[in-house]
Design a protein around this motif. Structure first.
Motif, mmCIF file in Angstrom:
data_model
loop_
_atom_site.group_PDB
_atom_site.id
_atom_site.type_symbol
_atom_site.label_atom_id
_atom_site.label_comp_id
_atom_site.label_asym_id
_atom_site.label_seq_id
_atom_site.Cartn_x
_atom_site.Cartn_y
_atom_site.Cartn_z
ATOM 1 N N ILE A 15 0.835 -1.201 0.000
ATOM 2 C CA ILE A 15 0.000 0.000 0.000
ATOM 3 C C ILE A 15 0.871 1.253 0.000
ATOM 4 O O ILE A 15 0.624 2.210 -0.742
ATOM 5 C CB ILE A 15 -0.943 -0.003 1.221
ATOM 6 C CG1 ILE A 15 -1.949 -1.152 1.094
ATOM 7 C CG2 ILE A 15 -1.672 1.331 1.352
ATOM 8 C CD1 ILE A 15 -2.774 -1.380 2.335
ATOM 9 N N GLU A 16 1.891 1.221 0.825
ATOM 10 C CA GLU A 16 2.797 2.367 0.915
ATOM 11 C C GLU A 16 3.471 2.659 -0.425
ATOM 12 O O GLU A 16 3.514 3.815 -0.877
ATOM 13 C CB GLU A 16 3.860 2.109 1.984
ATOM 14 C CG GLU A 16 4.898 3.212 2.098
ATOM 15 C CD GLU A 16 6.020 2.866 3.051
ATOM 16 O OE1 GLU A 16 6.999 3.628 3.108
ATOM 17 O OE2 GLU A 16 5.922 1.825 3.744
ATOM 18 N N VAL A 17 3.993 1.628 -1.068
ATOM 19 C CA VAL A 17 4.719 1.815 -2.325
ATOM 20 C C VAL A 17 3.776 2.253 -3.445
ATOM 21 O O VAL A 17 4.080 3.184 -4.204
ATOM 22 C CB VAL A 17 5.451 0.515 -2.727
ATOM 23 C CG1 VAL A 17 6.038 0.635 -4.122
ATOM 24 C CG2 VAL A 17 6.542 0.185 -1.716
ATOM 25 N N ASP B 294 2.751 5.909 -3.285
ATOM 26 C CA ASP B 294 3.826 6.897 -3.294
ATOM 27 C C ASP B 294 4.027 7.396 -4.722
ATOM 28 O O ASP B 294 4.639 6.730 -5.556
ATOM 29 C CB ASP B 294 5.121 6.277 -2.755
ATOM 30 C CG ASP B 294 6.210 7.316 -2.545
ATOM 31 O OD1 ASP B 294 6.076 8.432 -3.085
ATOM 32 O OD2 ASP B 294 7.196 7.011 -1.852
ATOM 33 N N HIS B 295 3.518 8.592 -5.016
ATOM 34 C CA HIS B 295 3.576 9.122 -6.374
ATOM 35 C C HIS B 295 4.895 9.826 -6.666
ATOM 36 O O HIS B 295 5.072 10.364 -7.772
ATOM 37 C CB HIS B 295 2.407 10.087 -6.596
ATOM 38 C CG HIS B 295 1.065 9.455 -6.408
ATOM 39 N ND1 HIS B 295 0.598 8.433 -7.219
ATOM 40 C CD2 HIS B 295 0.094 9.671 -5.479
ATOM 41 C CE1 HIS B 295 -0.603 8.063 -6.812
ATOM 42 N NE2 HIS B 295 -0.936 8.799 -5.757
ATOM 43 N N GLU C 219 9.700 2.151 -12.450
ATOM 44 C CA GLU C 219 10.821 1.217 -12.288
ATOM 45 C C GLU C 219 11.200 1.085 -10.815
ATOM 46 O O GLU C 219 11.459 -0.021 -10.314
ATOM 47 C CB GLU C 219 12.028 1.694 -13.096
ATOM 48 C CG GLU C 219 11.867 1.607 -14.603
ATOM 49 C CD GLU C 219 10.965 2.686 -15.176
ATOM 50 O OE1 GLU C 219 10.699 3.690 -14.454
ATOM 51 O OE2 GLU C 219 10.506 2.534 -16.322
ATOM 52 N N GLU C 220 11.224 2.212 -10.103
ATOM 53 C CA GLU C 220 11.545 2.182 -8.667
ATOM 54 C C GLU C 220 10.459 1.438 -7.899
ATOM 55 O O GLU C 220 10.757 0.693 -6.959
ATOM 56 C CB GLU C 220 11.692 3.612 -8.145
ATOM 57 C CG GLU C 220 12.923 4.336 -8.679
ATOM 58 C CD GLU C 220 12.936 5.805 -8.298
ATOM 59 O OE1 GLU C 220 14.031 6.354 -8.103
ATOM 60 O OE2 GLU C 220 11.841 6.398 -8.189
ATOM 61 N N LYS C 221 9.206 1.636 -8.284
ATOM 62 C CA LYS C 221 8.111 0.924 -7.624
ATOM 63 C C LYS C 221 8.254 -0.581 -7.805
ATOM 64 O O LYS C 221 8.063 -1.358 -6.858
ATOM 65 C CB LYS C 221 6.763 1.383 -8.177
ATOM 66 C CG LYS C 221 6.268 2.701 -7.618
ATOM 67 C CD LYS C 221 4.823 2.963 -8.009
ATOM 68 C CE LYS C 221 4.323 4.247 -7.376
ATOM 69 N NZ LYS C 221 2.891 4.500 -7.637
#
Length: 357
Positions: free
Chosen positions: A218-220, A223-224, A229-231
């Motif tokens: 949920i956190e990731v 996170d906008h 790629e980082e997600k």
């Protein structure tokens, strides 16, 4: 019926293991198992004993299993409440060679069975029912140990109600990552503080690992500030929070998806059946690869049939000499000639998706 087994050193692979079975009279169905000096049990009148050998890291384990149906339940506290009528009490305790209790999730299931009736009778009465069965089923020291587990669990449930009430008053219900994280954290700490390490591990450790993983997802995802790629990297790293068996399943799922993608790409480039076999062999055994190959052939036959049908249908639709009714009649006949009645349902869907209706 109460059934008890003693596990040998190697289960499933051993030539034999000692089966200990006891059938008590209906009036004594709640009494504990009694084994005489010769380890011989009265096995008369046994109907379909349930064999449930267990394997616990080279330790001799006794299992006491007694799924008592509500119609057979007899207690000084009276019959079971209405909501439990027609069900069976899930009694499954494990003891080691010294009659110490082995903590398992089945104990939690046993307690929760009775707690599910908390709207129909008091917690005190529910506790009495639980303790009655434990005293009649288990020898010492397992009996005292099981009663201690029950006390721990009921204390935890009471504390949980208080914390949930407090959280409900203190936290605004909204789609915010901190709410999820706080709820998971409070509950995990509550469990660890009220339960022994062994009880917590058996009852909740894996569940809390999944909750921690869920909170991280949920956190990731919300996170906008991070790019896709980082997600993807963070989501992959979050899998380390899961129990090992579930991490393995996700990993296998990714491998199989990669194989599917590789197969699709290879087919587009004109790969042979042997090429596809080699690709799939990276993740599957021979028999599975062969099943995939057979499925590919069936899929190709279907695609060929549908393509032939589509070409003929386009000819009909583009025929200026046919009325709309004639076109519809010809297409209906075409479908019947090429497909079964069940397949025609799928064809209707495919035609709508492709705009051929």
């Amino acid at each position: 019926m109460i059934i008890m087994f003693k596990q040998n050193w190697i289960l499933f692979g051993s030539v034999s293991f000692l089966l200990l079975v006891l059938m008590l009279s209906q009036s004594d169905f709640l009494k504990p198992i009694v084994i005489n000096d010769s380890n011989e049990l009265n096995t008369s009148n046994i109907e379909h004993p349930i064999l449930m050998p267990t394997e616990d890291n080279n330790v001799n384990i006794y299992s006491i299993v007694s799924n008592i149906h509500s119609r057979d339940y007899q207690s000084q506290y009276g019959p079971l409440v209405k909501s439990l009528q027609g069900s069976s009490i899930p009694i499954h305790f494990k003891l080691d060679a010294n009659n110490h209790l082995v903590i398992t999730k089945s104990i939690k299931q046993f307690i929760e069975y009775f707690l599910s009736a908390n709207a129909e009778e008091s917690i005190d009465l529910i506790t009495n029912r639980i303790e009655e069965i434990i005293r009649l089923q288990l020898p010492e020291p397992a009996q005292s140990e099981a009663l201690n587990v029950v006390a721990q669990y009921l204390d935890y449930k009471h504390a949980l109600i208080q914390v949930e009430s407090q959280l409900s008053d203190d936290m605004t219900v909204q789609q915010d990552k901190h709410n999820y994280q706080s709820m998971f954290q409070y509950r995990r700490e509550l469990r660890q503080n009220n339960l022994s390490t062994a009880v917590y591990s058996a009852f909740f450790e894996e569940e809390d690992q999944r909750d921690e993983y869920t909170a991280k997802l949920i956190e990731v995802k919300r996170d906008h500030s991070i790019n896709p790629e980082e997600k993807a990297t963070l989501l992959l790293a979050a899998e380390s929070l899961l129990p090992e068996n579930e991490r393995h399943l996700l990993e296998q799922g990714r491998i199989k998806q990669d194989i599917r993608n590789e197969v699709a790409k290879a087919l587009e480039q004109g790969a042979t059946e042997a090429d596809i076999y080699e690709i799939r062999s990276q993740a599957y055994d021979h028999d599975t690869v062969i099943r995939f190959s057979e499925a590919d052939k069936k899929k190709q036959l279907w695609n060929d049939r549908y393509q032939e049908y589509t070409i003929k249908k386009m000819v009909i639709l583009n025929s200026e000499g046919l009325s709309e009714n004639d076109k519809a009649s010809e297409i209906t006949t075409l479908r019947k000639d090429h497909f079964t009645s069940q397949e025609q349902i799928r064809i209707n869907t495919l035609d709508r998706m492709s705009g051929l209706n």
